[in-house]
Design a protein around this motif. Structure first.
Motif, PDB file in Angstrom:
ATOM      1  N   GLU A 181       0.718  -1.184   0.048  1.00  0.00           N
ATOM      2  CA  GLU A 181       0.061   0.127   0.096  1.00  0.00           C
ATOM      3  C   GLU A 181       0.926   0.843   0.049  1.00  0.00           C
ATOM      4  OE1 GLU A 181      -3.235   0.513  -0.062  1.00  0.00           O
ATOM      5  OE2 GLU A 181      -3.711  -1.445  -0.006  1.00  0.00           O
ATOM      6  N   PRO A 182       0.405   2.407  -0.806  1.00  0.00           N
ATOM      7  CA  PRO A 182       0.734   3.413  -0.566  1.00  0.00           C
ATOM      8  C   PRO A 182       0.931   4.802   0.838  1.00  0.00           C
ATOM      9  CG  PRO A 182      -0.512   4.123  -2.401  1.00  0.00           C
ATOM     10  CD  PRO A 182      -0.332   2.685  -1.633  1.00  0.00           C
ATOM     11  N   MET A 183       2.672   4.657   1.574  1.00  0.00           N
ATOM     12  CA  MET A 183       1.432   5.790   2.397  1.00  0.00           C
ATOM     13  C   MET A 183       1.241   6.967   2.109  1.00  0.00           C
ATOM     14  SD  MET A 183       4.192   8.074   5.429  1.00  0.00           S
ATOM     15  CE  MET A 183       5.585   5.926   5.251  1.00  0.00           C
ATOM     16  N   THR A 184      -0.604   7.572   1.816  1.00  0.00           N
ATOM     17  CA  THR A 184      -0.521   8.358   1.615  1.00  0.00           C
ATOM     18  C   THR A 184      -0.419   9.770   2.279  1.00  0.00           C
ATOM     19  OG1 THR A 184      -2.925   8.044   2.125  1.00  0.00           O
ATOM     20  CG2 THR A 184      -2.832   6.780   0.342  1.00  0.00           C
ATOM     21  N   GLU A 185      -0.129   9.931   3.551  1.00  0.00           N
ATOM     22  CA  GLU A 185      -0.493  10.850   4.509  1.00  0.00           C
ATOM     23  C   GLU A 185       0.551  10.348   5.299  1.00  0.00           C
ATOM     24  OE1 GLU A 185      -3.880  13.195   5.342  1.00  0.00           O
ATOM     25  OE2 GLU A 185      -5.233  11.546   4.211  1.00  0.00           O
ATOM     26  N   HIS A 186       1.170  11.824   5.961  1.00  0.00           N
ATOM     27  CA  HIS A 186       2.308  11.942   7.111  1.00  0.00           C
ATOM     28  C   HIS A 186       1.619  12.547   7.866  1.00  0.00           C
ATOM     29  CE1 HIS A 186       5.487  13.324   9.437  1.00  0.00           C
ATOM     30  NE2 HIS A 186       5.778  12.054   9.678  1.00  0.00           N
ATOM     31  N   HIS A 187       1.614  13.285   9.150  1.00  0.00           N
ATOM     32  CA  HIS A 187       0.916  14.509  10.086  1.00  0.00           C
ATOM     33  C   HIS A 187       2.023  14.204  11.554  1.00  0.00           C
ATOM     34  CE1 HIS A 187      -2.177  15.219   7.499  1.00  0.00           C
ATOM     35  NE2 HIS A 187      -2.329  13.485   7.776  1.00  0.00           N
ATOM     36  N   PHE A 188       2.389  15.641  11.815  1.00  0.00           N
ATOM     37  CA  PHE A 188       3.050  15.476  13.281  1.00  0.00           C
ATOM     38  C   PHE A 188       1.370  16.282  14.106  1.00  0.00           C
ATOM     39  CE2 PHE A 188       7.043  16.341  10.772  1.00  0.00           C
ATOM     40  CZ  PHE A 188       7.523  15.754  11.266  1.00  0.00           C
ATOM     41  N   LEU A 189       1.383  15.176  15.152  1.00  0.00           N
ATOM     42  CA  LEU A 189       0.082  15.168  15.541  1.00  0.00           C
ATOM     43  C   LEU A 189       0.283  16.360  16.648  1.00  0.00           C
ATOM     44  CD1 LEU A 189      -1.631  12.336  15.672  1.00  0.00           C
ATOM     45  CD2 LEU A 189      -1.563  13.571  14.193  1.00  0.00           C
ATOM     46  N   SER A 190       1.711  16.807  16.909  1.00  0.00           N
ATOM     47  CA  SER A 190       1.995  17.613  18.518  1.00  0.00           C
ATOM     48  C   SER A 190       3.004  18.250  18.088  1.00  0.00           C
ATOM     49  CB  SER A 190       2.986  16.873  19.815  1.00  0.00           C
ATOM     50  OG  SER A 190       4.578  16.488  19.306  1.00  0.00           O
ATOM     51  N   SER A 191       1.952  20.056  18.446  1.00  0.00           N
ATOM     52  CA  SER A 191       3.313  20.983  17.932  1.00  0.00           C
ATOM     53  C   SER A 191       5.056  20.703  17.849  1.00  0.00           C
ATOM     54  CB  SER A 191       3.066  22.170  18.234  1.00  0.00           C
ATOM     55  OG  SER A 191       2.941  22.542  19.542  1.00  0.00           O
ATOM     56  N   ASP A 192       5.531  20.347  18.665  1.00  0.00           N
ATOM     57  CA  ASP A 192       6.507  19.841  19.021  1.00  0.00           C
ATOM     58  C   ASP A 192       7.528  18.816  18.372  1.00  0.00           C
ATOM     59  OD1 ASP A 192       5.487  18.621  21.042  1.00  0.00           O
ATOM     60  OD2 ASP A 192       6.632  18.565  22.581  1.00  0.00           O
ATOM     61  N   TYR A 193       6.653  18.151  17.975  1.00  0.00           N
ATOM     62  CA  TYR A 193       6.836  16.762  17.221  1.00  0.00           C
ATOM     63  C   TYR A 193       6.753  15.224  17.622  1.00  0.00           C
ATOM     64  CZ  TYR A 193       7.923  21.077  13.513  1.00  0.00           C
ATOM     65  OH  TYR A 193       7.438  22.294  13.264  1.00  0.00           O
ATOM     66  N   PRO A 194       6.889  15.471  18.071  1.00  0.00           N
ATOM     67  CA  PRO A 194       7.091  13.793  18.398  1.00  0.00           C
ATOM     68  C   PRO A 194       6.173  12.769  18.514  1.00  0.00           C
ATOM     69  CG  PRO A 194       7.668  15.552  20.913  1.00  0.00           C
ATOM     70  CD  PRO A 194       6.814  16.053  19.415  1.00  0.00           C
ATOM     71  N   VAL A 195       4.859  13.395  18.202  1.00  0.00           N
ATOM     72  CA  VAL A 195       3.656  12.493  17.544  1.00  0.00           C
ATOM     73  C   VAL A 195       3.534  12.620  16.204  1.00  0.00           C
ATOM     74  CG1 VAL A 195       1.729  12.248  18.472  1.00  0.00           C
ATOM     75  CG2 VAL A 195       3.172  13.240  20.377  1.00  0.00           C
ATOM     76  N   GLU A 196       3.534  11.200  15.593  1.00  0.00           N
ATOM     77  CA  GLU A 196       3.686  11.272  13.934  1.00  0.00           C
ATOM     78  C   GLU A 196       1.951  10.046  13.741  1.00  0.00           C
ATOM     79  OE1 GLU A 196       7.764  11.634  11.938  1.00  0.00           O
ATOM     80  OE2 GLU A 196       8.007  10.529  13.658  1.00  0.00           O
ATOM     81  N   GLU A 197       1.850  10.146  12.985  1.00  0.00           N
ATOM     82  CA  GLU A 197       0.770  10.164  12.319  1.00  0.00           C
ATOM     83  C   GLU A 197       1.060   9.412  11.275  1.00  0.00           C
ATOM     84  OE1 GLU A 197      -3.601   9.519  12.818  1.00  0.00           O
ATOM     85  OE2 GLU A 197      -3.296  10.929  11.168  1.00  0.00           O
ATOM     86  N   THR A 198       1.061   8.368  10.371  1.00  0.00           N
ATOM     87  CA  THR A 198       0.561   7.575   9.136  1.00  0.00           C
ATOM     88  C   THR A 198      -0.338   6.963   8.447  1.00  0.00           C
ATOM     89  OG1 THR A 198       1.934   5.800   9.113  1.00  0.00           O
ATOM     90  CG2 THR A 198       3.639   7.591   8.478  1.00  0.00           C
ATOM     91  N   ILE A 199      -0.678   7.432   7.538  1.00  0.00           N
ATOM     92  CA  ILE A 199      -2.077   6.756   7.033  1.00  0.00           C
ATOM     93  C   ILE A 199      -1.382   6.435   5.315  1.00  0.00           C
ATOM     94  CG2 ILE A 199      -4.126   7.479   6.066  1.00  0.00           C
ATOM     95  CD1 ILE A 199      -3.891   9.786   7.510  1.00  0.00           C
ATOM     96  N   PHE A 200      -1.584   4.645   5.506  1.00  0.00           N
ATOM     97  CA  PHE A 200      -1.661   4.096   4.278  1.00  0.00           C
ATOM     98  C   PHE A 200      -3.107   4.341   3.611  1.00  0.00           C
ATOM     99  CE2 PHE A 200       1.286   2.765   7.447  1.00  0.00           C
ATOM    100  CZ  PHE A 200       2.312   2.728   6.559  1.00  0.00           C
ATOM    101  N   GLY A 201      -3.189   3.421   2.259  1.00  0.00           N
ATOM    102  CA  GLY A 201      -3.805   3.507   1.308  1.00  0.00           C
ATOM    103  C   GLY A 201      -4.875   2.624   1.414  1.00  0.00           C
ATOM    104  N   ASN A 202      -4.877   1.637   2.051  1.00  0.00           N
ATOM    105  CA  ASN A 202      -6.122   0.802   2.844  1.00  0.00           C
ATOM    106  C   ASN A 202      -6.339   1.303   3.816  1.00  0.00           C
ATOM    107  OD1 ASN A 202      -4.222   0.289   4.832  1.00  0.00           O
ATOM    108  ND2 ASN A 202      -3.844  -1.889   4.395  1.00  0.00           N
ATOM    109  N   SER A 203      -5.944   3.267   4.324  1.00  0.00           N
ATOM    110  CA  SER A 203      -7.043   3.174   5.892  1.00  0.00           C
ATOM    111  C   SER A 203      -6.724   3.289   6.298  1.00  0.00           C
ATOM    112  CB  SER A 203      -8.537   3.461   5.632  1.00  0.00           C
ATOM    113  OG  SER A 203      -9.328   3.944   4.612  1.00  0.00           O
ATOM    114  N   ILE A 204      -5.634   2.085   6.847  1.00  0.00           N
ATOM    115  CA  ILE A 204      -4.589   1.275   7.903  1.00  0.00           C
ATOM    116  C   ILE A 204      -4.542   3.571   8.688  1.00  0.00           C
ATOM    117  CG2 ILE A 204      -3.444   0.652   9.003  1.00  0.00           C
ATOM    118  CD1 ILE A 204      -3.820  -1.828   7.910  1.00  0.00           C
ATOM    119  N   ARG A 205      -4.378   3.710  10.349  1.00  0.00           N
ATOM    120  CA  ARG A 205      -3.117   4.269  10.689  1.00  0.00           C
ATOM    121  C   ARG A 205      -2.425   3.795  11.716  1.00  0.00           C
ATOM    122  NH1 ARG A 205      -7.322   8.769   9.448  1.00  0.00           N
ATOM    123  NH2 ARG A 205      -6.547  10.214  10.720  1.00  0.00           N
TER     124      ARG A 205
END
Length: 101
Positions: free
Chosen positions: A62-86
């Motif tokens: 699956e392609p990685m479709t998104e990447h986000h930092f979930l905290s303003s100081d960067y230690p919390v991250e999220e990736t989302i794949f083409g099949n909606s797995i986060r």
């Protein structure tokens, strides 16, 4: 900001990568034998590898479709794949969460 010790497994999870066991030999970086401390932790290491394997089997193609930092100081991250797995990781807490929708 204080330097955090990297848990490389968190990066494997974020990227949908493959697991590996870290082995340190009697002759470092030569013979691959585990020292006594590593032997005590081998079951935990195997369990962590299984978590990465499980995720990899679901997202490897699956392609990685998104990447986000979930905290303003960067230690919390999220990736989302083409099949909606986060995958969410917190580098401060050395924790992770896989969300299958």
């Amino acid at each position: 900001m204080e330097k955090l010790e990297d848990d490389l497994m968190l990066y494997a999870l974020l990227n949908g990568g493959v697991p590996y066991l870290i082995r340190e030999g009697a002759y470092p970086h030569v013979d691959g034998a585990w020292d006594e401390e590593r032997l005590r932790n081998v079951q935990e290491d195997i369990s962590r590898c299984k978590a990465v394997c499980s995720l990899n089997s679901k997202v490897a193609l699956e392609p990685m479709t998104e990447h986000h930092f979930l905290s303003s100081d960067y230690p919390v991250e999220e990736t989302i794949f083409g099949n909606s797995i986060r995958v969410q990781v917190d580098h401060r807490e050395n924790s992770w969460r896989v969300i299958e929708e």
